[in-house]
Design a protein around this motif. Sequence first.
Motif, PDB file in Angstrom:
ATOM      1  N   ARG A 145      24.075  13.541 -25.325  1.00 54.39           N
ATOM      2  CA  ARG A 145      23.341  14.036 -23.784  1.00 54.39           C
ATOM      3  C   ARG A 145      22.181  13.042 -23.346  1.00 54.39           C
ATOM      4  NH1 ARG A 145      26.209  17.421 -26.505  1.00 54.39           N
ATOM      5  NH2 ARG A 145      27.104  19.100 -25.676  1.00 54.39           N
ATOM      6  N   LEU A 146      21.912  12.208 -24.291  1.00 54.93           N
ATOM      7  CA  LEU A 146      20.586  11.312 -23.833  1.00 54.93           C
ATOM      8  C   LEU A 146      20.931   9.981 -23.957  1.00 54.93           C
ATOM      9  CD1 LEU A 146      17.785  13.380 -25.807  1.00 54.93           C
ATOM     10  CD2 LEU A 146      18.322  13.633 -23.375  1.00 54.93           C
ATOM     11  N   ARG A 147      22.267   9.717 -23.198  1.00 56.94           N
ATOM     12  CA  ARG A 147      22.960   8.315 -23.456  1.00 56.94           C
ATOM     13  C   ARG A 147      21.797   7.149 -23.137  1.00 56.94           C
ATOM     14  NH1 ARG A 147      28.456   9.144 -23.939  1.00 56.94           N
ATOM     15  NH2 ARG A 147      29.179  11.217 -23.379  1.00 56.94           N
ATOM     16  N   ARG A 148      20.896   7.362 -22.462  1.00 53.49           N
ATOM     17  CA  ARG A 148      19.956   6.119 -22.170  1.00 53.49           C
ATOM     18  C   ARG A 148      19.176   5.770 -23.367  1.00 53.49           C
ATOM     19  NH1 ARG A 148      18.721   7.160 -15.674  1.00 53.49           N
ATOM     20  NH2 ARG A 148      20.610   7.010 -14.754  1.00 53.49           N
ATOM     21  N   ILE A 149      19.058   6.855 -24.357  1.00 56.81           N
ATOM     22  CA  ILE A 149      18.069   6.728 -25.171  1.00 56.81           C
ATOM     23  C   ILE A 149      18.857   6.236 -26.472  1.00 56.81           C
ATOM     24  CG2 ILE A 149      16.241   7.485 -26.651  1.00 56.81           C
ATOM     25  CD1 ILE A 149      15.710   9.459 -24.225  1.00 56.81           C
ATOM     26  N   SER A 150      18.340   5.266 -27.126  1.00 56.36           N
ATOM     27  CA  SER A 150      19.209   4.727 -28.405  1.00 56.36           C
ATOM     28  C   SER A 150      18.948   5.777 -29.568  1.00 56.36           C
ATOM     29  CB  SER A 150      18.558   3.770 -28.997  1.00 56.36           C
ATOM     30  OG  SER A 150      17.172   3.609 -29.518  1.00 56.36           O
TER      31      SER A 150
END
Length: 223
Positions: A145-150
């Motif tokens: 759900r937080l694809r922009r965070i590694s």
Amino acid sequence: MNNYGYGRRLSRVLLGQLINGLGVFLTLQANIGLAPWSAFNVGLTNLTPLSYGDASIVVGAVVVIFDLIMRERIGLGTLLDILLCGKIVDFCKYINLVPMMDSLFSGIVCLLLGELGIALGTYFYVSGGLCCGPRDGLMVGLVKRLRRISVGVIRGVLEGTVLVLGWLMGAKVGIGTVIAVFGISFILDGTFRVFHFDVTQVQHEDLRQTWQNLRRRVQTSEI
């Protein structure tokens, strides 16, 4: 691994939980600082009448609710992880299997043995293909759900949060915490390499799939 019969797969999961529980127990007895989730569980025992195992069950149950909200897969292995690991720790404490370490050297040795146990236990219960523990599911759900965070940042924030909460509740944080956080990745990777185990090749099945497969096998006498 998924070609094994359910008896063998379940045996692997149970053996994994036993070894994992022993590993967690050793990390507690090392007495030089706790891993994040262990610190959170111990913190709960400091504020409530719960044992370590009971605290682990409560935390696991709460986490699995979030897993379900995020529609992560819950399997038999998930439930067994919630119910067994912490209670194995309680049993080891009850029989005083290993005394609390009283020096840094013995503490580091005990901690590393515990980390090795956790890695071995992870290998066995993950290879059963009956889904992983609820905490792993939570991390996977957040990553999706937080694809922009590694993945590293998400894991760091998640474990950092429970570690700080555990510390605020009186859990011991020290050099063992650093070793546990950074050491487990190398030990786990080395263990998987020794067994030539590729975790990405395991096809996990959830509770619904297990029920359907068992019904089908009972009807055809394949168990």
